[in-house]
Design a protein around this motif. Structure first.
Motif, PDB file in Angstrom:
ATOM      1  N   MET D 180     -82.598  49.581  82.184  1.00  0.00           N
ATOM      2  CA  MET D 180     -83.532  48.487  82.406  1.00  0.00           C
ATOM      3  C   MET D 180     -84.820  48.740  81.648  1.00  0.00           C
ATOM      4  SD  MET D 180     -84.525  46.756  85.974  1.00  0.00           S
ATOM      5  CE  MET D 180     -86.295  46.763  85.980  1.00  0.00           C
ATOM      6  N   ARG D 182     -85.126  50.548  79.042  1.00  0.00           N
ATOM      7  CA  ARG D 182     -84.787  50.364  77.624  1.00  0.00           C
ATOM      8  C   ARG D 182     -84.849  48.880  77.261  1.00  0.00           C
ATOM      9  NH1 ARG D 182     -82.981  54.921  75.676  1.00  0.00           N
ATOM     10  NH2 ARG D 182     -80.892  55.015  76.518  1.00  0.00           N
ATOM     11  N   GLY D 183     -84.269  48.069  78.067  1.00  0.00           N
ATOM     12  CA  GLY D 183     -84.275  46.638  77.788  1.00  0.00           C
ATOM     13  C   GLY D 183     -85.669  46.041  77.879  1.00  0.00           C
ATOM     14  N   LEU D 184     -86.415  46.501  78.863  1.00  0.00           N
ATOM     15  CA  LEU D 184     -87.765  45.947  79.043  1.00  0.00           C
ATOM     16  C   LEU D 184     -88.663  46.235  77.849  1.00  0.00           C
ATOM     17  CD1 LEU D 184     -88.365  46.762  82.821  1.00  0.00           C
ATOM     18  CD2 LEU D 184     -88.342  44.483  81.776  1.00  0.00           C
ATOM     19  N   THR D 185     -88.529  47.430  77.298  1.00  0.00           N
ATOM     20  CA  THR D 185     -89.399  47.735  76.156  1.00  0.00           C
ATOM     21  C   THR D 185     -89.137  46.785  74.989  1.00  0.00           C
ATOM     22  OG1 THR D 185     -87.842  49.359  75.287  1.00  0.00           O
ATOM     23  CG2 THR D 185     -89.571  50.169  76.751  1.00  0.00           C
ATOM     24  N   ILE D 186     -87.937  46.258  75.000  1.00  0.00           N
ATOM     25  CA  ILE D 186     -87.638  45.279  73.953  1.00  0.00           C
ATOM     26  C   ILE D 186     -88.092  43.884  74.384  1.00  0.00           C
ATOM     27  CG2 ILE D 186     -85.774  44.112  72.725  1.00  0.00           C
ATOM     28  CD1 ILE D 186     -84.242  46.806  72.919  1.00  0.00           C
ATOM     29  N   THR D 187     -87.628  43.511  75.551  1.00  0.00           N
ATOM     30  CA  THR D 187     -87.975  42.181  76.051  1.00  0.00           C
ATOM     31  C   THR D 187     -89.484  41.995  76.135  1.00  0.00           C
ATOM     32  OG1 THR D 187     -85.993  42.284  77.421  1.00  0.00           O
ATOM     33  CG2 THR D 187     -87.583  40.536  77.910  1.00  0.00           C
ATOM     34  N   ALA D 189     -91.831  43.645  74.555  1.00  0.00           N
ATOM     35  CA  ALA D 189     -92.595  44.169  73.428  1.00  0.00           C
ATOM     36  C   ALA D 189     -93.838  43.326  73.239  1.00  0.00           C
ATOM     37  CB  ALA D 189     -91.744  44.138  72.165  1.00  0.00           C
ATOM     38  N   ARG D 191     -96.164  42.685  75.416  1.00  0.00           N
ATOM     39  CA  ARG D 191     -96.801  42.305  76.700  1.00  0.00           C
ATOM     40  C   ARG D 191     -96.323  43.249  77.794  1.00  0.00           C
ATOM     41  NH1 ARG D 191     -93.057  39.095  75.199  1.00  0.00           N
ATOM     42  NH2 ARG D 191     -93.035  37.319  76.659  1.00  0.00           N
TER      43      ARG D 191
END
Lengths: 210, 210, 210, 210
Positions: D180, D182-187, D189, D191
């Motif tokens: 999660m 990992r995904g959040l750092t992308i999603t 990015a 903000r």
DNA sequence: TATGAATGAGCCTTCATTCAT
DNA sequence: CATGAATGAAGGCTCATTCAT
């Protein structure tokens, strides 16, 4: 066959007397360069490789030699100095029969090609380069003249002693022999024994087996 | 989604050369490479120089040849194809007397060295390189065998016709001649006339003037 | 999760009706580009490779797409159009229980990752690139909003039907799920089964097993 | 023997930078490379740009790093060394309550994303690349295992202390959290605040608010 | 339409050389 | 003396792009 221009000491004027160590180091470097040249050719000759083989830093190499060019000059000096191709006591001695002197010359040549094949690689490299660089060619020409002188002398004395009864002009035969040897070192690179037959064929011709 | 940095080509018009056929252009490039090699040697052989001499962009050169290696291979092919060194109608014809065939061979050789001296520079360059590159050496060996075959045949028929009365083994003499020529092209680089005397000396020996 | 901007037909104004053949060829190219992208990444994406894979000349490729940029845009369009990640009849149908819809969503996702792993490579590639390219990010954001809408709706109806008794704000849980999936596709690249446990863990949390 | 063409360096004086120690300079270069990678991605990563950013000549860069590959490896080393993502005294200390440790971990993470957003860009870039490069993937896997170990330990001790009453397998929950994030750092990015809600949602689930 | 030929910009790398220490 | 650091010039090669056919 002998050292050419003597610019040895003049080249690098040293304030202090050229410590022996320095001279040794220089010749060590030259030998390293020589071997590297034999392995890689001019194409592929790298200052760093040479330095590494000499076991010194590449900057140190530049301390001893002004540049690549200077080092190459030194290689030429080195090989020319050492250029006793085909020399042997028997060949040199004027007490020996001309025929024997010549065959000793050939044998010494073959032996040298067997023992130090790199020398001939370097020679080929240098000869090729000489085609484009007149100063270098001049050096080889000068050497050739000495070589030719030696051969001519042997041939002439052989004719006088009636050992060589073949039909030939000594000078021309000398030229023929030199070039043939030159070609053989290329043709027979790696298999020096192959040189023997053609070389002795010439001897036969000189003897004039009729 | 807008690309930021400006890569690729966004150049203005251009003057393209007359657009030769692919094969023609290829051989044009090879010839340019050949000439550049003759001038600069392998050391000093630059793709860009070759391209410039061929009158094309250096990228275009890479369009035709995968890389330097490939281009060099093409040069070798070119020279080998063209390697009719010493060939001449008289030398080839079996109707002509062996002695004449051989002298015609020599003459053709000298003529060729006079007319296309670069060829011999390239040959020297290639021969030297062959010392380090077995595949290249193999090519030259193959060629030498052909050459030797030709010479042997001439010598044998000369012996049969009693034109060559010298003492020699045809094969060995052929080897001697080849290497001598090889050496002469180096020794006499730039002065082809110098080749004549040694060459004809050999002829004399073959004839066996006793 | 659905097609973003509809610039499809507008992009390349054709005088004549866009022959079906042309459209087919275009999408063939895009698919080739898509696969190449999956294999090599943006670093390593070459027009020539794409053309070759599409079985056409690289110039032809330029005929269909103004440039690399345009082709990449088309890839994005293609993937977004196709972006039915986690879609399945069961997941879509509002007749099915929300819990089932969600697990069907997860299963479909895993299945897709198993069947078309390249898709997720491309997605990762695109997501990474989106970090530097706002327009691309906008596309993904828009898609995420749709996805989030879908999930939120499922979650809300699950709460209403008392299938999801966990403590959570539907929207926030949706965000969590989306990012987790995003992360999982990276973490579990190559071993999709690994996704199952974390995914179903979330389901458990939603159900609120107290 | 005179070298014709003018190769090498014959430049005039120069202004050299303050000459740092070798190790310092190396890490300076790596940091420059790191930042360049963050800005341009692997596509667009140019040795020259890196050199310029490091304030050195691009040859100097090659003096320190054998090639692009080596430099990239160094970037990976650098980021892995620095990869204390989400580390904070509170999160590490075993004296603190597990719940607090976890929230401190999340906070530290968010803070880090706010303070060094490039790091996450680089991470995304690296993760994407890892999809194609097994050795790189191995590095990330190893790191993930450590991370998972840390989280698992916190979760386990939280369950023991009855702070986490939710239904979950510690390991699985750890996996879920990692992906999660990992995904959040992308999603998220750009903000980072957006990460907070989903992250704390998970915390809520772990606490098991029933 | 489709494509072979051509090109300029630029990339990574190598190398001889020099400077400061 | 010796050397590590630094550099400019150049070299081989790639690539997206364009032109002519």
């Amino acid at each position: 066959m002998v050292r050419p221009r003597q610019k040895g000491n003049t080249r690098k004027p040293l304030k202090r007397s050229p410590s022996l160590k320095s001279a040794e180091r220089r010749s060590e470097i030259v030998r390293a360069a020589y071997r590297t040249l034999a392995e890689k050719g001019f194409e592929g000759l790298r200052m760093r490789d040479i330095a590494q083989r000499a076991g010194i830093d590449h900057s140190t190499l530049h301390y001893y030699f002004a540049g690549k060019e200077a080092l190459i000059d030194a290689i030429v000096d080195y090989i020319v100095l050492d250029l006793a191709v085909g020399r042997s006591p028997a060949a040199e001695s004027e007490d020996v029969s001309p025929r024997l002197r010549l065959s000793a010359h050939f044998d010494a040549l073959i032996k040298q090609l067997q023992e130090t094949p790199e020398m001939f690689v370097v020679l080929a490299e240098l000869n090729t380069r000489a085609m484009r660089e007149p100063p270098l060619r001049a050096i080889f020409n000068k050497n050739d003249r000495k070589w030719k002188g030696f051969l001519t002398e042997v041939l002439v004395s052989g004719m006088q002693k009636n050992e060589f009864k073949g039909t030939f002009l000594p000078e021309v035969a000398a030229e023929a022999i030199i070039s043939m040897i030159r070609g053989l070192t290329i043709t027979c690179a790696g298999r020096p024994e192959l040189m023997r037959r053609p070389l002795y064929q010439v001897l036969t011709w000189l003897e004039g087996t009729s």
